[in-house]
Design an enzyme around this catalytic site. Structure first.
Site, mmCIF file in Angstrom:
data_model
loop_
_atom_site.group_PDB
_atom_site.id
_atom_site.type_symbol
_atom_site.label_atom_id
_atom_site.label_comp_id
_atom_site.label_asym_id
_atom_site.label_seq_id
_atom_site.Cartn_x
_atom_site.Cartn_y
_atom_site.Cartn_z
ATOM 1 N N ASP A 22 -0.693 -2.148 -3.614
ATOM 2 C CA ASP A 22 -0.415 -0.778 -4.259
ATOM 3 C C ASP A 22 0.900 -0.998 -5.213
ATOM 4 O O ASP A 22 1.557 -2.152 -5.280
ATOM 5 C CB ASP A 22 0.420 -0.012 -3.131
ATOM 6 N N ASN A 70 -9.857 7.575 -4.918
ATOM 7 C CA ASN A 70 -9.409 7.152 -6.239
ATOM 8 C C ASN A 70 -10.334 7.720 -7.494
ATOM 9 O O ASN A 70 -9.930 7.633 -8.585
ATOM 10 C CB ASN A 70 -9.428 5.734 -6.349
#
Ligand code: FPP
Length: 243
Positions: A22, A70
């Protein structure tokens, strides 16, 4: 680096490490760059971490490259990630193969372009007999989605009369997951400061140890990776029992 590697007690290494890579976007924005530059930098980090896993002879490494959620990102970012994914497979698969890496893809894959789907098939086929690090790339992956797909496969078997409902066990369930045949996650690393699991390996991480760092993924180094592995070796794992 070799000094760090020598500090690792192999007997205490996790068998399976999973990483939520991340912070690419925030790292790039913080430098006045486009988010895409952060993802491109993230690929370089991934290469170094996989090399470290190979050097350490880790049994399995799973990385979260693209979640089922996503797809909600701006089209330009999704397109960029797809190109990156495709280039990465093209560029890296030879070296992975030479390093005896066995690649596997976790997730749906059918919504990817025909080119990426064929690259996924080719890379999987190329490395299918390798015996080194099991390298799993979670792409169009969600933990709940994976569990639902496994339940559907078991239900279909039951409907065909091949399985009795009471014979569904932890083992039969696991054999229908995308990670079938691999050890459960021992250590889950998340970079960039957030402390959540984000629908990653929900089943496999049932008894995982967590390791969080504020370092954004593009700045995560093999040294910090090894630090996490060493710290893991000092954790007392009880799996619900007592020591
Ligand atoms: C999280 O950062 C990262 C991703 C959603 C993608 C991870 C992808 C890579 C490291 C590169 C591509 C992977 C392969 C296998 C080629 P973020 O964008 O959520 O960052 P933010 O939280 O700062 O916005």
């Amino acid at each position: 680096m070799s000094e760090m590697l020598s500090r690792v007690d192999r007997a205490k290494l996790p068998r399976h490490v999973a990483i939520i890579m991340d912070g690419n976007g925030r790292w790039a924005s913080g430098r006045g760059l486009l988010r895409s530059a952060g993802h491109a930098a993230g690929v370089k980090t991934l290469k170094k971490i996989l090399t470290t896993a190979v050097n350490l002879k880790l049994e399995a490494l799973t990385v979260y490259a693209f979640s089922t959620e996503n797809w909600k990102r701006p089209l330009a970012e999704v397109d960029f990630l797809m190109h990156l994914f495709s280039d990465y497979l093209e560029r890296e698969k030879r070296e992975m193969h030479e390093n005896n890496v066995r690649i596997r893809f976790l997730g749906r894959t059918e919504d990817f372009s025909p080119l990426i789907q064929s690259q996924i098939r080719d890379a999987t086929e190329l490395m299918k007999n390798n015996t080194g690090v099991k390298f799993n790339i979670a792409a169009d992956y969600g933990g709940r989605d994976e569990i639902i797909r496994a339940a559907q496969k078991l239900a279909a078997k039951a409907a065909r009369g091949e399985l009795d409902a009471e014979n569904i066990t932890v083992e039969t369930f696991e054999s229908e997951l995308d990670t079938a045949g691999q050890p459960p996650v021992d250590l889950l690393i998340r970079t960039s400061g957030d402390m959540r699991i984000s629908n990653f390996l929900l089943w496999q991480a049932a008894y995982a140890e967590f390791w969080f760092t504020k370092t954004p993924w593009p700045e995560f180094t093999p040294e910090e990776f090894i630090e996490a592995l060493i710290e893991f070796g000092s954790r007392a794992r009880r799996f619900g029992g007592v020591t």
